[in-house]
Structures are given as C-alpha cells and as structure tokens.
Design a protein around this motif. Structure first.
Motif, PDB file in Angstrom:
ATOM      1  N   VAL A 102       0.876   5.548  -0.045  1.00 40.52           N
ATOM      2  CA  VAL A 102      -0.023   6.438   0.114  1.00 40.52           C
ATOM      3  C   VAL A 102       0.393   8.083  -0.371  1.00 40.52           C
ATOM      4  O   VAL A 102       1.712   8.161  -0.371  1.00 40.52           O
ATOM      5  N   TRP A 141       0.697  -1.208   0.240  1.00 40.56           N
ATOM      6  CA  TRP A 141       0.013   0.052   0.000  1.00 40.56           C
ATOM      7  C   TRP A 141       0.816   1.253  -0.077  1.00 40.56           C
ATOM      8  O   TRP A 141       1.792   1.492   0.870  1.00 40.56           O
ATOM      9  N   TYR A 168      -5.056   6.774  -1.581  1.00 38.77           N
ATOM     10  CA  TYR A 168      -3.995   5.389  -1.298  1.00 38.77           C
ATOM     11  C   TYR A 168      -4.263   4.608  -2.544  1.00 38.77           C
ATOM     12  O   TYR A 168      -5.390   4.194  -3.127  1.00 38.77           O
ATOM     13  N   LEU A 226       3.359   2.814   2.436  1.00 36.44           N
ATOM     14  CA  LEU A 226       2.706   2.660   3.858  1.00 36.44           C
ATOM     15  C   LEU A 226       3.105   1.566   4.504  1.00 36.44           C
ATOM     16  O   LEU A 226       3.702   1.567   5.598  1.00 36.44           O
TER      17      LEU A 226
END
Lengths: 111, 111
Positions: free
Chosen positions: A37, A35, A85, A47
């Motif tokens: 961001v 992930w 995101y 992230l």
C-alpha cells in the motif's frame, strides 16, 4: 513468465461499505503473494502476505490457486484506507526474490 | 531506526546527460533491489544485489543502465545518455528475508 493483473485502476466506496480489490496472477510455480500500500506522500509499504494469513488494519486476502486470485477485502472501509494498493508476486530466480507488481488500484473511501 | 533513503529525491536531466541515483539501504540488509515505476504503472524490477554481488540484472532495459554496490551497502544506479523514456520514479528496496522495505524513490524527468 509471471504476471499480475489488477483490473480496476480506480475504485470508490462509501465509508462503512465493504471493499474488494481484485488481483489475479499467472505463474506456473508455487506463488508467494503480497499486498503493498502507498498512502499519499508516503513510501510503498507491505500490507500483508498470504503466507502469514494475518489481518492487517482489517484487511484480509485469501490465495485461491484454482482461480489464481488473491483479492484484498475489508468488510467496513474507513476514510484512512484511501490509498494506492499494489498486488505483488514474489518469484525466486536463482537466489533473487524479485517482486512482480500489478499496475495498482487507487482506492477512495468517500465520507 | 532509519529506513531506506534515496537521493536525490528529484532529478531533471536534459536528454543525453548522464545521471546517478543513490540508495542507502537499511543497515545490515543483505539484499538490495532497484525498480523502475513509470507513470500509472506498478514498479518493475531492474536489478538485484546480494551484498556486493549483482546476481540478477535481467530487468535493466538497455546497456545505458548500470548499477553497482561496491562495498555491499550503498548502491548507485547510473543511467548514461538519458532518453525521454527513462522518465520514471526509481525505487530502491532492501531486505533481510522476505519482506522488502522501500525507499521514497527518485523521480527522474528527462527533458
């Protein structure tokens, strides 16, 4: 070919509420998932990644190979979590580790 | 230390012009990636370098796109005879291992 799907373009929750950002992937091999961001006016940053199984800023994500999902969760959202995101899949092609990104989910945490 | 830097941050070109976008990776990072991010989409892989060798250019959309990294450090992405569909943010990322560190991007607008 690999593909990452983030079904929600926009997601709004109230401060203190739980949040879940969905990510599904398709890939025939063993995936590495991430992930990323992007906060307002900042660059894209990592992230968390599924390999490390860590919790960053209260966020966690579990890889579910049966459902080919890697949803991002946080039990109590904060206003500073408002950001874009992106879920990403890392594939090794030859010696390259290119990332395949989803189209992103814009999270807004309301006061 | 300094992160990945890109220049220019913004570029406006008339259709048919050639443009050159520069990326300065984090010192010592062997791997360098270029991505293209269209409005409302996630980044899409363009090309990958390991040191000065371009090992994967499968994502370059046409032969108008050319990238180089002659000394294994700074990289330049060149787009010849720009078209309106080339309008996008061009992201550069560098990496030493798994994590990719992104630059702020160059926003290219082709009129």
């Amino acid at each position: 070919a690999q593909r990452v799907t983030q079904p929600e373009k926009l997601l709004s929750v109230f401060k203190g509420a739980p949040v879940e950002l969905k990510c599904n992937y398709s890939y025939s091999g063993s995936p590495e998932l991430f992930w990323y961001v992007q906060y307002s006016r900042q660059r894209l940053q990592l992230l968390l990644r599924h390999i490390s199984r860590e919790s960053i800023k209260g966020f966690t994500a579990d890889l579910n190979k049966g459902e080919t999902s890697f949803h991002l969760k946080k039990p109590f959202a904060q206003e500073e979590d408002s950001a874009m995101y992106y879920c990403a899949l890392s594939v090794t092609s030859g010696s390259a580790r290119q990332l395949t990104f989803g189209s992103g989910t814009q999270l807004t945490v309301l006061p | 230390g300094a992160g990945v830097s890109q220049s220019p941050r913004y570029k406006v070109a008339k259709r048919g012009q050639d443009v050159a976008l520069r990326c300065d990776p984090i010192s010592g990072h062997v791997s360098l990636f270029w991505y293209q991010q269209a409005l409302g989409q996630g980044p899409e892989f363009l090309t990958y370098f390991q040191n000065e060798a371009q090992l994967d250019k499968s994502g370059l959309p046409s032969d108008r796109f050319f990238a180089e990294r002659p000394e294994g450090s700074v990289s330049t992405l060149k787009i010849q005879r720009t078209q309106q569909e080339d309008s996008a943010v061009y992201l550069c990322a560098s990496s030493l291992a798994i994590e990719q560190f992104f630059g702020p991007g160059t926003r290219l607008t082709v009129l």
